[in-house]
Design a protein around this motif. Structure first.
Motif, PDB file in Angstrom:
ATOM      1  N   ASP A 159       0.810  -1.222   0.000  1.00  0.00           N
ATOM      2  CA  ASP A 159       0.000   0.000   0.000  1.00  0.00           C
ATOM      3  C   ASP A 159       0.845   1.276   0.000  1.00  0.00           C
ATOM      4  N   ARG A 160       1.962   1.277  -0.749  1.00  0.00           N
ATOM      5  CA  ARG A 160       2.809   2.470  -0.884  1.00  0.00           C
ATOM      6  C   ARG A 160       3.316   2.958   0.476  1.00  0.00           C
ATOM      7  N   ARG A 161       3.544   2.061   1.418  1.00  0.00           N
ATOM      8  CA  ARG A 161       3.961   2.467   2.756  1.00  0.00           C
ATOM      9  C   ARG A 161       5.428   2.142   3.029  1.00  0.00           C
ATOM     10  N   SER A 162       6.130   1.563   2.044  1.00  0.00           N
ATOM     11  CA  SER A 162       7.472   1.072   2.320  1.00  0.00           C
ATOM     12  C   SER A 162       8.541   1.697   1.431  1.00  0.00           C
ATOM     13  N   PHE A 163       9.645   2.117   2.044  1.00  0.00           N
ATOM     14  CA  PHE A 163      10.879   2.389   1.322  1.00  0.00           C
ATOM     15  C   PHE A 163      11.463   1.036   0.931  1.00  0.00           C
ATOM     16  N   LEU A 164      11.950   0.905  -0.294  1.00  0.00           N
ATOM     17  CA  LEU A 164      12.465  -0.379  -0.779  1.00  0.00           C
ATOM     18  C   LEU A 164      13.897  -0.215  -1.259  1.00  0.00           C
ATOM     19  N   VAL A 197      -2.516 -14.446   6.300  1.00  0.00           N
ATOM     20  CA  VAL A 197      -2.313 -13.190   5.590  1.00  0.00           C
ATOM     21  C   VAL A 197      -3.344 -13.096   4.472  1.00  0.00           C
ATOM     22  N   LEU A 198      -3.957 -11.939   4.329  1.00  0.00           N
ATOM     23  CA  LEU A 198      -4.965 -11.744   3.291  1.00  0.00           C
ATOM     24  C   LEU A 198      -4.336 -11.900   1.907  1.00  0.00           C
ATOM     25  N   THR A 199      -5.141 -12.325   0.936  1.00  0.00           N
ATOM     26  CA  THR A 199      -4.653 -12.495  -0.434  1.00  0.00           C
ATOM     27  C   THR A 199      -5.572 -11.759  -1.402  1.00  0.00           C
ATOM     28  N   LEU A 243      -5.881  -6.414  -7.973  1.00  0.00           N
ATOM     29  CA  LEU A 243      -5.493  -5.196  -7.249  1.00  0.00           C
ATOM     30  C   LEU A 243      -6.479  -4.063  -7.475  1.00  0.00           C
ATOM     31  N   MET A 244      -7.035  -3.976  -8.679  1.00  0.00           N
ATOM     32  CA  MET A 244      -7.921  -2.859  -8.974  1.00  0.00           C
ATOM     33  C   MET A 244      -9.163  -2.889  -8.085  1.00  0.00           C
ATOM     34  N   LEU A 245      -9.721  -4.066  -7.881  1.00  0.00           N
ATOM     35  CA  LEU A 245     -10.884  -4.174  -6.997  1.00  0.00           C
ATOM     36  C   LEU A 245     -10.504  -3.831  -5.561  1.00  0.00           C
ATOM     37  N   LEU A 246      -9.337  -4.256  -5.150  1.00  0.00           N
ATOM     38  CA  LEU A 246      -8.871  -3.955  -3.796  1.00  0.00           C
ATOM     39  C   LEU A 246      -8.694  -2.459  -3.615  1.00  0.00           C
ATOM     40  N   ILE A 247      -8.087  -1.804  -4.607  1.00  0.00           N
ATOM     41  CA  ILE A 247      -7.835  -0.362  -4.531  1.00  0.00           C
ATOM     42  C   ILE A 247      -9.145   0.426  -4.521  1.00  0.00           C
ATOM     43  N   GLU A 248     -10.116  -0.040  -5.287  1.00  0.00           N
ATOM     44  CA  GLU A 248     -11.404   0.658  -5.370  1.00  0.00           C
ATOM     45  C   GLU A 248     -12.270   0.460  -4.135  1.00  0.00           C
ATOM     46  N   SER A 249     -11.864  -0.448  -3.235  1.00  0.00           N
ATOM     47  CA  SER A 249     -12.734  -0.837  -2.133  1.00  0.00           C
ATOM     48  C   SER A 249     -12.738   0.138  -0.963  1.00  0.00           C
ATOM     49  N   THR A 250     -11.689   0.962  -0.808  1.00  0.00           N
ATOM     50  CA  THR A 250     -11.629   1.817   0.383  1.00  0.00           C
ATOM     51  C   THR A 250     -10.670   2.984   0.188  1.00  0.00           C
ATOM     52  N   HIS A 251     -10.913   4.065   0.951  1.00  0.00           N
ATOM     53  CA  HIS A 251      -9.989   5.202   0.999  1.00  0.00           C
ATOM     54  C   HIS A 251      -8.966   5.032   2.126  1.00  0.00           C
ATOM     55  N   ASN A 263      -6.229   2.922   4.853  1.00  0.00           N
ATOM     56  CA  ASN A 263      -5.082   2.047   4.682  1.00  0.00           C
ATOM     57  C   ASN A 263      -5.550   0.619   4.454  1.00  0.00           C
ATOM     58  N   ILE A 264      -4.906  -0.053   3.528  1.00  0.00           N
ATOM     59  CA  ILE A 264      -5.255  -1.439   3.209  1.00  0.00           C
ATOM     60  C   ILE A 264      -4.267  -2.368   3.912  1.00  0.00           C
ATOM     61  N   PRO A 265      -4.750  -3.402   4.598  1.00  0.00           N
ATOM     62  CA  PRO A 265      -3.840  -4.340   5.264  1.00  0.00           C
ATOM     63  C   PRO A 265      -2.908  -5.028   4.268  1.00  0.00           C
TER      64      PRO A 265
END
Length: 637
Positions: A458-463, A606-608, A612-620, A622-624
């Motif tokens: 969810d764009r939360r990590s430096f890589l 762990v959720l699977t 991704l598009m449906l997951l992204i569209e599901s909420t504003h 933070n996504i687990p």
């Protein structure tokens, strides 16, 4: 009472931490000012004390009693131990529970996700991105669109530290991490591109007669245009974009052939210096063989208008500037025939048909610019044209993922429409959130790409790419952590404190901010500079301390962090959390009280997701953490 002097001066300066802090920084780094002045904190202290004495004399006359005689109790010393109350202990427990609820998801996900692609070799292209958390998602999409490519993450100055001086500038700026003091200067030459400028912002507007004439002619048109721009945003000279940092057609003084210097700075690098830098970078990210025909070096920057915090949107590893110059410099070094010969002698063989391409990713517009394409071989130029289409698709998908955080955009719209609306935000005068920058950052993962590539973070990590197999003693790991701790940890704490108390430790809303002397901002007519981040940059942020996860053996990591006391201090004092995942057993160890202790993540599944598009569209929100499962056709979007 001399025992109170230190406390008094501390309280005095803490009454305006913005100005006193700025003076302290400038005093230790005179070059941070474009128009350099000698200034020190001790001068500010003396000056302010004289002003206080003058005010006391004016109010009380020549005779007044010392403040110490009026105190009813002696103040507690600044650095005296603070006794933990029951409330403090409860707050600590809540904070740690809050953090480890998320950390546990991440560590468990890293344990169970597949690493079957460990032998994957890039055959189409390779791309180096900055470790920036905003590049986390674009890398994911690039890899999903082209299964035969491979991406890497490294600090966005790409190991080449220098000052940069544009063609038409009398000053140079640092484009490397803030703690680094470069000895090199890269100059832009043969730049025929002139910066656009509004006529009524020129020198003529300062004259008595010309200023009056311009005010009553062009001034009226300017007001009308401003009114129209509110309803129909368009590009203008006031808009700031990272693409203007350097002219893409100009030349850069990268190679030093005759010992040229300008003042104390060397113009460009010698052959040996170039070789040392690219070798260190390639070894640190694990790219030492199996080079693809094209290797992209992708810096990043941003675009916005009417944004007093613009520098905070560019590359932190480049001191708040775009990474475009650094990308071009490293690409030049990678293409240098003599440098390649020396690299070959050091065990890194780059094929003749492999070429490096510098590029810049605008993270607010989700657009890319490519540099020095004329040098490409015919086959590589054709391959690049095909790669541009892949990057464009990835950029559009990235814009869609980002859009779920923007309340004014319907994330379920067509991807092309969403991308257009995302671009529009960067030129809107009334848009205080052109992008959300590092909001929600909470992780820094140091390891091979397959260590985390199947996780949706969810764009939360430096890589930061790193291959433990090529660094048994932690030599390159130390270099990485020396940057990750202060840079990523510093970014994280900046967001943490600004989110915890935005009025005191942050900057409040950015809407009334006025620029003061090009060095800071103040709230309207308030006197002090604001020291943190505005509310528009931290509204979505969860105040979690950064968790650094390293793929290596705990004993090696422990010995590595102890080599540099400054880096060790970040972990020892718990400003940054540190965990290690054993690459052989997947066992997790967490650094605590000077040693690594076993940690056993929860056994909760762990959720699977396979879409991704449906997951992204599901909420504003933070996504687990999710494990990304490929569909039968290999697509996940």
């Amino acid at each position: 009472d001399e025992s109170l002097y230190e406390q008094y001066l501390f309280d005095q300066q803490f009454a305006h931490p913005g100005w006193s802090g700025m003076v302290a920084v400038i005093g230790g780094n005179q070059s941070s000012l474009i128009d350099q002045k000698k200034i020190s904190l001790s001068e500010l202290l003396r000056f302010e004390l004289l002003l206080e004495i003058d005010a006391l004399d004016d109010h009380f006359g020549d005779i007044w009693s010392p403040l110490a005689l009026k105190l009813e109790s002696h103040p507690i010393g600044i650095f005296d131990p603070v006794e933990m109350s029951e409330l403090n202990e409860i707050q600590r427990l809540f904070q740690e529970a809050y953090e480890w609820t998320y950390y546990d998801q991440v560590l468990h996900g890293l344990q169970v996700q597949s690493t079957k692609d460990s032998s994957k070799q890039a055959t189409s292209f390779q791309a180096m991105f900055c470790i920036d958390d905003r590049e986390c998602s674009i890398r994911r999409y690039v890899e999903q669109i082209d299964a035969e490519c491979k991406t890497y993450g490294t600090a966005g100055f790409f190991g080449v530290e220098f000052y940069f001086q544009p063609e038409h500038s009398n000053f140079h700026t640092k484009v490397c991490p803030a703690p680094v003091t470069p000895k090199y200067l890269i100059k832009e030459v043969e730049n025929t591109n002139k910066q656009k400028n509004d006529f009524h912002f020129g020198k003529y507007s300062h004259g008595l007669l010309s200023g009056w004439v311009l005010t009553h002619t062009l001034g009226f048109w300017s007001a009308l245009r401003l009114f129209l721009t509110v309803f129909r945003p368009s590009t203008n000279a006031a808009a700031v974009t990272s693409f203007r940092h350097m002219d893409k057609h100009s030349l850069l003084t990268i190679e030093n052939k005759n010992g040229e210097k300008e003042g104390d700075l060397q113009i460009g690098y010698t052959i040996t210096e170039m070789t040392d830098r690219i070798e260190g970078l390639l070894r640190s990210i694990g790219l030492i063989d199996n080079f693809a025909p094209l290797v992209y070096v992708v810096g990043h920057g941003s675009s916005s208008v009417n944004n007093t915090h613009y520098a905070g949107y560019d590359c932190g590893a480049c001191s708040g500037r775009p990474g475009s110059v650094n990308a071009r410099v490293l690409a030049f070094i990678g293409n240098h025939s003599v440098v390649r010969k020396l690299l070959s002698e050091r065990g890194i063989n780059i094929p003749e048909d492999c070429q490096f391409v510098g590029a810049l990713h605008d993270t607010s517009k989700d657009e890319m610019m490519y540099y020095d394409l004329k040098i490409l071989l015919d086959e590589n130029f054709k391959a690049h044209a095909a790669n541009v289409e892949k990057f464009d698709t990835a950029l559009a998908l990235n814009a869609k993922e980002r859009s779920r955080r923007f309340m004014s955009i319907n994330t379920k719209s067509r991807i092309s429409k969403i991308h257009d609306e995302v671009k529009l935000r960067t030129i809107s005068l009334f848009e205080p959130r052109p992008e959300l920058n590092h909001a929600t950052n909470s992780l820094a993962i140091v390891g091979r790409r397959q260590f985390s590539e199947h996780l949706f973070l969810d764009r939360r990590s430096f890589l930061n790419s790193y291959d433990y197999k090529t660094d048994a003693d932690g030599t390159y790991l130390l270099t990485i952590l020396n940057a990750v701790a202060p840079v990523c940890g510093g970014i994280n704490l900046e967001y943490y404190f600004s989110r915890v108390d935005n009025q005191k430790l942050g900057a409040g809303t950015k809407l009334p901010h006025n620029v003061m002397g090009l060095i800071g901002v103040a709230n309207g007519i308030d006197g002090d500079l604001r020291t943190g981040l505005p509310s528009q940059m931290i509204e979505l942020h969860d105040p979690l301390r950064l968790l650094v996860v390293v793929e290596h053996y705990p004993s090696v990591v422990l010995e590595t962090i102890k080599r540099n006391p400054a880096t060790y201090n970040w972990f020892e004092k718990d400003w940054v959390k540190l965990a290690v995942v054993n690459p052989d057993t997947k066992a997790v160890s967490v650094f605590s009280e000077g040693e690594f202790q076993d940690y056993f993540p929860s056994d909760k599944a762990v959720l699977t997701t396979d879409n991704l598009m449906l997951l992204i569209e599901s909420t504003h929100e933070n996504i687990p953490v999710h494990i990304i499962k490929e569909k039968t056709d290999g697509a996940v979007y």
